[in-house]
Structures are given as C-alpha cells and as structure tokens.
Scaffold this motif. Structure first.
Motif, PDB file in Angstrom:
ATOM      1  N   ARG A  10       1.852  10.655   1.855  1.00 53.76           N
ATOM      2  CA  ARG A  10       3.190  11.089   1.280  1.00 53.76           C
ATOM      3  C   ARG A  10       2.654  11.567  -0.192  1.00 53.76           C
ATOM      4  O   ARG A  10       3.340  12.503  -0.502  1.00 53.76           O
ATOM      5  N   CYS A  59       3.948  15.125  -2.590  1.00 50.79           N
ATOM      6  CA  CYS A  59       4.522  14.716  -3.841  1.00 50.79           C
ATOM      7  C   CYS A  59       4.310  15.709  -4.743  1.00 50.79           C
ATOM      8  O   CYS A  59       3.402  16.450  -4.852  1.00 50.79           O
ATOM      9  N   ASN A  78       8.429  10.519  -6.914  1.00 49.80           N
ATOM     10  CA  ASN A  78       7.132  11.281  -6.788  1.00 49.80           C
ATOM     11  C   ASN A  78       6.311  10.447  -7.690  1.00 49.80           C
ATOM     12  O   ASN A  78       5.041  10.252  -7.110  1.00 49.80           O
ATOM     13  N   VAL A 114       5.119   7.421  -5.539  1.00 50.24           N
ATOM     14  CA  VAL A 114       4.223   7.878  -4.395  1.00 50.24           C
ATOM     15  C   VAL A 114       2.743   8.211  -4.839  1.00 50.24           C
ATOM     16  O   VAL A 114       1.961   7.722  -4.268  1.00 50.24           O
ATOM     17  N   THR A 149       8.831  17.478   0.800  1.00 54.04           N
ATOM     18  CA  THR A 149       8.638  16.236   0.002  1.00 54.04           C
ATOM     19  C   THR A 149       8.133  15.252   0.619  1.00 54.04           C
ATOM     20  O   THR A 149       7.740  15.144   1.906  1.00 54.04           O
ATOM     21  N   PRO A 150       7.925  14.250  -0.220  1.00 53.14           N
ATOM     22  CA  PRO A 150       7.284  12.991   0.576  1.00 53.14           C
ATOM     23  C   PRO A 150       7.701  12.507   1.843  1.00 53.14           C
ATOM     24  O   PRO A 150       7.309  11.834   2.678  1.00 53.14           O
TER      25      PRO A 150
END
Length: 374
Positions: A77, A81, A137, A140, A216-217
């Motif tokens: 992930r 990010c 983010n 992550v 996105t993650p």
C-alpha cells in the motif's frame, strides 16, 4: 555487472521494507514498458511487497494487487500512497509524545531484542497506527517504514543505525528462542537507537510524489486471489498481469514474518500452521490451486489479457517448474496462447526466496512465462 535499480534514488520507495519474496524491479519494469503506450491497468494477484505496483507507478500506470499476507499488503500500500515523508515523521512523533502504550511485551525475546526506550516508542507508534485509518496516506507510509526498520543488522555507529533491533536478518523474523540463544552466545546487546532518527533516515530518502490519477492504497487488497470475491466487478479492468506466485513448497510466509505481524496487531509469539494462499500438499493439488487464480484473472472485462509470470520451485522439491506451470494453466479451464517461455536469472541473483531457506541452500531456477488469453 550492471548496478541494480534498487540502489537508484528514484526507486528508493520500492525498498521501504526488505521482504524475502521480493523479485527484482527490473522484471516488471521491462515487461510494462512494452505496454506503456496502451496505458493498461496492471494486476498482480500475488503482489507481495508491491514491486509490480511500484513499477507501474514509476511508469505512470494504474495498478491493482492482491495478497493473503497482511505484512505484504501493508508494504504494498505504501507503493500506492501519496508520499509525504515529513508528515509521516510528524505522525510518529505525535504518537510517541501522546501515547503511553498499554501493550508492551515482556518476554525474554523482546527484552533482548530492544532497549526499554526503543520498545516503548515502537509500542506507542504501534498502538497509534492500530487506532488510525489505514486509508491515511501518512499512516500508510509510516506503517511500511516501521515494518522496514523493525529488525535488521546492527551498526556500530549510532548515526548510521537503520534498524531498531538487536542483530537480526532484515528480510524475515528469526524465531524468538533461536534469537535469544544467538545473542547470548555472541554477547550482543540491543542498540540504543533513536526511533525518530532511524525513521527519518529511511523516510527522508523519498521525494514527495503522488501516484497516478485515481490510484490509492485501497487498490492493494488483503485477500485470496483464488476466490472471485477478491476480484469484484469494479476491479476487473486490467489487461496486463505481472506476477510471481509462491515457490512450490514454500508455506511459511506468515510465520517467517511473525515480528512484523505483531507490529500490525498480531500476537507477540509465533503462531504456526497459518493457512497459505496456495495448497502445497502435492503437485496436482498445487496446480489446481494456482489454476483457480488464472481462472479469476481471465474474468477481467477487457478485450485482451496478457499474463507475465515468473515462477520457480524450491530445489529440494525436485519438481519440474515448467511442467507445473503448464499444468496450472490447463487446470484454469481458460484457453491460453503461450507466447514464450524462457529461463530467468537464478533466484540468488535477485536475492529471492531460496537464499533464506537454509544455510548453503541452492538457488532455484526460475522461468518467465508470457501467456495471452485467446
């Protein structure tokens, strides 16, 4: 001998956390450059630490990934990010300053692995991250950096210390009893590391960047790629698959990452017998299990589908890797055209799985397959 891309600053994010199943970045980059002009969505059903996802990001392509390991997904992930290193560092500082951790392991392993101050700071960040949305983010990025700094070799100079722990491998978590015996026999002590400084040395290597539009993650999914439920309709938009399935016979992914799993909220002890994504009780069973993944990849709604697969076996299994891969494609029930099959570099040259299974182990021979759905 050419310098590995892993050492180039622009690819530093891909090395945020060493992981023993990583394959070299050169492979997905080489494959995806062939398709770059078509702007495909890229899929990796065994995404591991997200090397394929990072390669897609580096080329401005959207991507998706699936993996059954929570450690792998936490790292992957980070490849999807928005990278803002300073914000991640500030988040870590906030957790340390404001959280008095309530869950601090008090076993012989943890007492020997970390100094009291380091363990307290790590536990504060752990509890802070467990209470923070993984969609953030900053969280992550910090989570992946913590996983990458959690354990590894010690350094005699504090100003270059890159890990929090006493001497350990950086790619997998050695077992508690073995670790304690080793440290005692060598007279090794945990380093008095500054957690924020160690994190800063890692994070400040990364430039502030954003992933491709719409990425996105959340596109890295914790799931089982054998199940169509891990591939809902909204995710069936990819036309290129680049992946490297687990070696046949390799079944201890979660156990070998037990300390990182603890950081993500798991137990502070090793839990054996975790279910693996693929079944390894025999060649036929494995082929059928892997075939279900290829069948799900063929569910994509795009007109074309190219799959690039790097596959090998543990040498001790004495299995024909090419025959096993062909059997899995047959088991999928999908009509595939074999575009090419060729030998890849040995696993040792990519620092892959065989290196770390046992002292003196022989590197496996890997093959690259390119197949196309008919």
């Amino acid at each position: 001998m050419s310098r590995s891309l892993a050492y180039e600053p622009r690819y530093a994010l891909n090395a945020i956390c060493p992981y023993f199943t990583m394959f070299p970045l050169e492979y997905p980059l080489r494959v995806l450059r062939k398709h770059r002009n078509d702007s495909p969505v890229v899929m990796d059903p065994f995404c591991g630490r997200g090397t394929t996802l990072f390669a897609a990001r580096a080329l401005g392509l959207a991507s998706r990934g699936i993996d059954s390991s929570p450690i792998a997904i936490a790292i992957a992930r980070a490849k999807l990010c928005k990278v803002q290193p300073q914000r991640a560092i500030e988040l870590a500082q906030h957790f340390i300053a404001n959280i008095e951790p309530v869950d601090v392991p008090d076993t012989e392993f943890f007492r020997a692995a970390f100094t009291p101050a380091v363990l307290k700071a790590v536990c504060a960040i752990r509890e802070g991250l467990l209470g923070t949305s993984w969609r953030s983010n900053s969280a992550v990025l910090l989570r992946a950096a913590m996983l990458g700094c959690l354990h590894g070799p010690t350094n005699k100079r504090p100003e270059t210390q890159a890990y929090f722990s006493n001497q350990m491998p950086r790619t997998f978590s050695s077992k508690p009893d073995y670790s304690v015996r080793y440290w005692k026999s060598k007279g090794l002590k945990a380093p008095a590391a500054d957690v924020i400084e160690v994190l800063s040395r890692k994070l400040m290597r990364f430039d502030e960047t954003s992933p491709p539009s719409g990425v996105t993650p959340s596109r890295a999914v914790l799931g089982d790629s054998r199940s169509a439920r891990s591939l809902p309709a909204r995710s069936r938009d990819f036309s290129v698959v680049v992946t490297s399935p687990p070696y046949y016979g390799m079944t201890t992914y979660v156990e070998d990452q037990w300390l990182r799993n603890w950081l993500l909220g798991g137990a502070s002890t090793v839990n054996y017998g975790n279910s693996e994504q693929l079944e390894h009780t025999g060649k036929d069973v494995f082929a059928k299990s892997l075939g279900s993944v290829w069948r799900n990849m063929a569910l994509t709604r795009t007109d074309s589908l190219d799959m690039y697969i790097r596959f090998g076996i543990i040498p001790s299994t004495k299995v024909d890797a090419k025959a096993l891969m062909l059997a899995s494609l047959e088991e999928s029930g999908v009509k595939w055209k074999m575009v090419h099959t060729r030998e890849a570099e040995t696993a040792a040259s990519g620092k892959r799985q065989a290196d770390l299974m046992a002292a003196g182990s022989t590197a496996a021979l890997e093959y690259d397959f390119h197949v196309r759905r008919i």
